[in-house]
Design an enzyme around this catalytic site. Sequence first.
Site, PDB file in Angstrom:
ATOM      1  N   SER A  42       3.109  -2.213  10.751  1.00 29.70           N
ATOM      2  CA  SER A  42       4.953  -2.008  11.154  1.00 29.70           C
ATOM      3  C   SER A  42       5.804  -3.891  10.225  1.00 29.70           C
ATOM      4  CB  SER A  42       5.417  -1.465  12.097  1.00 29.70           C
ATOM      5  OG  SER A  42       4.629   0.041  12.265  1.00 29.70           O
ATOM      6  N   HIS A  92      -9.143   1.643   4.573  1.00 28.53           N
ATOM      7  CA  HIS A  92      -8.128   1.890   6.085  1.00 28.53           C
ATOM      8  C   HIS A  92      -8.396   2.416   6.422  1.00 28.53           C
ATOM      9  CE1 HIS A  92      -4.035   2.419   6.441  1.00 28.53           C
ATOM     10  NE2 HIS A  92      -3.400   1.812   6.214  1.00 28.53           N
ATOM     11  N   GLY A 135       2.251   1.920  11.142  1.00 24.03           N
ATOM     12  CA  GLY A 135       3.348   3.976  10.743  1.00 24.03           C
ATOM     13  C   GLY A 135       4.436   4.097  12.234  1.00 24.03           C
ATOM     14  N   GLU A 168      -6.110  -4.727  10.911  1.00 18.37           N
ATOM     15  CA  GLU A 168      -4.579  -3.868  10.579  1.00 18.37           C
ATOM     16  C   GLU A 168      -4.831  -3.137  12.238  1.00 18.37           C
ATOM     17  OE1 GLU A 168      -2.489  -2.987   7.151  1.00 18.37           O
ATOM     18  OE2 GLU A 168      -3.952  -1.517   7.874  1.00 18.37           O
ATOM     19  N   ASN A 194       0.797  -1.181   0.113  1.00 14.47           N
ATOM     20  CA  ASN A 194      -0.104   0.246  -0.154  1.00 14.47           C
ATOM     21  C   ASN A 194       1.365   1.506  -0.224  1.00 14.47           C
ATOM     22  OD1 ASN A 194      -1.858   2.330   0.630  1.00 14.47           O
ATOM     23  ND2 ASN A 194      -2.034   1.575   2.504  1.00 14.47           N
ATOM     24  N   TRP A 195       1.138   2.004  -1.524  1.00 13.26           N
ATOM     25  CA  TRP A 195       2.748   2.823  -1.255  1.00 13.26           C
ATOM     26  C   TRP A 195       1.540   3.989  -0.723  1.00 13.26           C
ATOM     27  CZ3 TRP A 195       3.358   3.050  -7.426  1.00 13.26           C
ATOM     28  CH2 TRP A 195       4.291   1.933  -7.018  1.00 13.26           C
ATOM     29  N   LYS A 196       0.277   4.045  -0.156  1.00 10.11           N
ATOM     30  CA  LYS A 196      -0.496   5.781   0.408  1.00 10.11           C
ATOM     31  C   LYS A 196      -0.121   6.960  -0.721  1.00 10.11           C
ATOM     32  CE  LYS A 196      -0.176   3.213   5.000  1.00 10.11           C
ATOM     33  NZ  LYS A 196       0.522   2.962   6.547  1.00 10.11           N
ATOM     34  N   GLY A 243       2.690  -1.166   4.386  1.00 10.96           N
ATOM     35  CA  GLY A 243       2.467   0.456   4.008  1.00 10.96           C
ATOM     36  C   GLY A 243       3.813   0.515   4.004  1.00 10.96           C
ATOM     37  N   GLY A 244       4.582   0.935   4.716  1.00 13.02           N
ATOM     38  CA  GLY A 244       5.814   1.832   4.590  1.00 13.02           C
ATOM     39  C   GLY A 244       7.432   1.263   3.817  1.00 13.02           C
ATOM     40  N   GLU A 269      -6.483   4.985   7.830  1.00  5.02           N
ATOM     41  CA  GLU A 269      -6.587   5.892   7.736  1.00  5.02           C
ATOM     42  C   GLU A 269      -7.766   6.975   6.878  1.00  5.02           C
ATOM     43  OE1 GLU A 269      -2.448   5.088   5.602  1.00  5.02           O
ATOM     44  OE2 GLU A 269      -1.964   4.762   7.931  1.00  5.02           O
TER      45      GLU A 269
HETATM   46  P1  PGA Z   1       2.899   0.097   7.796  1.00  6.17           P
HETATM   47  O1  PGA Z   1       1.414   0.576   6.530  1.00  6.17           O
HETATM   48  O2  PGA Z   1       3.341  -0.607   7.081  1.00  6.17           O
HETATM   49  O3  PGA Z   1       3.390   1.616   7.061  1.00  6.17           O
HETATM   50  O4  PGA Z   1       2.472  -0.051   9.581  1.00  6.17           O
HETATM   51  C1  PGA Z   1       0.211  -0.505   6.874  1.00  6.17           C
HETATM   52  C2  PGA Z   1      -0.896  -0.109   6.402  1.00  6.17           C
HETATM   53  O5  PGA Z   1      -1.518   0.726   6.596  1.00  6.17           O
HETATM   54  O6  PGA Z   1      -1.360  -0.866   5.664  1.00  6.17           O
END
Ligand code: PGA
Length: 253
Positions: free
Chosen positions: A216, A98, A176, A170, A9-11, A237-238, A100
């Site tokens: 993470s 998600h 993050g 999640e 997930n590049w966000k 994500g990251g 966010e």
């Molecule tokens: P993260 O994000 O790996 O940066 O913690 C995961 C996500 O939100 O899908």
Amino acid sequence: MREKIVAGNWKMNNTMEEGLKLTSEVVHMVEDESINQVKVILATPFIHLSNVSKLIQGVDNVYLAAQNCNEHKSGAYTGEISAAMLKSIGAEFVILGHSERREYFNESNQLLKERTDTVLNEGLRPIFCCGESLEIREAETHESFVCQQLTESLFHLDADSFSKVVIAYEPIWAIGTGKTASSEQAQEMHAAIRTHIAQKYGQEVANEIVILYGGSCKPSNASEIFAGKDVDGGLIGGASLKSRDFVDIIKSF
Ligand code: PGA
């Protein structure tokens, strides 16, 4: 045998140039390192989808996902993207709900129910995110909280439609933050989710549902987390922004 999936997930990251470079690197590594047991999904920002779709064409196990989708079929919704548009450029999956988006864009379980229907009706597969905040975890009500998210957004589906959904657990406190759920915490919640699904749809359906872990996840902890018997992969994500890290996570199975 359940599918194994690792989705990046590049966000809201990567310019077009950066996104295409990252995609090419991932595709080459996946091919060179003969990764074929795991479905790899790239969930890019909307504007990248079309170009990324061309780069992954003909690559067997790399798929495309959007990070969101509007609940309406089409019409006067300025700035929004429909499921039909996503399908037309080759996306097969859509991340929905998600944390966010739930937090910053007020997405409710009811709205996500509508989006799930729209996505499925278009023949796309939702990657449905669920997960609790730290406050809920500390109050020890995380299992019922997450089960309620699933019930309210997904449990109206018939078994056939439900089987197409990928669940991503999640915990918000691990996204993050560098703080990962322990492999025990992840497995425990994944098992609870599967039990909840079995109560509604039966054990056979529950056994086939893919449940990803997100929060993470990195090359150093992925294999331990993925070892949980109800953990079928990750939503990354990251670490999905660096090709080597992302592919090493994929290889953790
Ligand atoms: P993260 O994000 O790996 O940066 O913690 C995961 C996500 O939100 O899908």
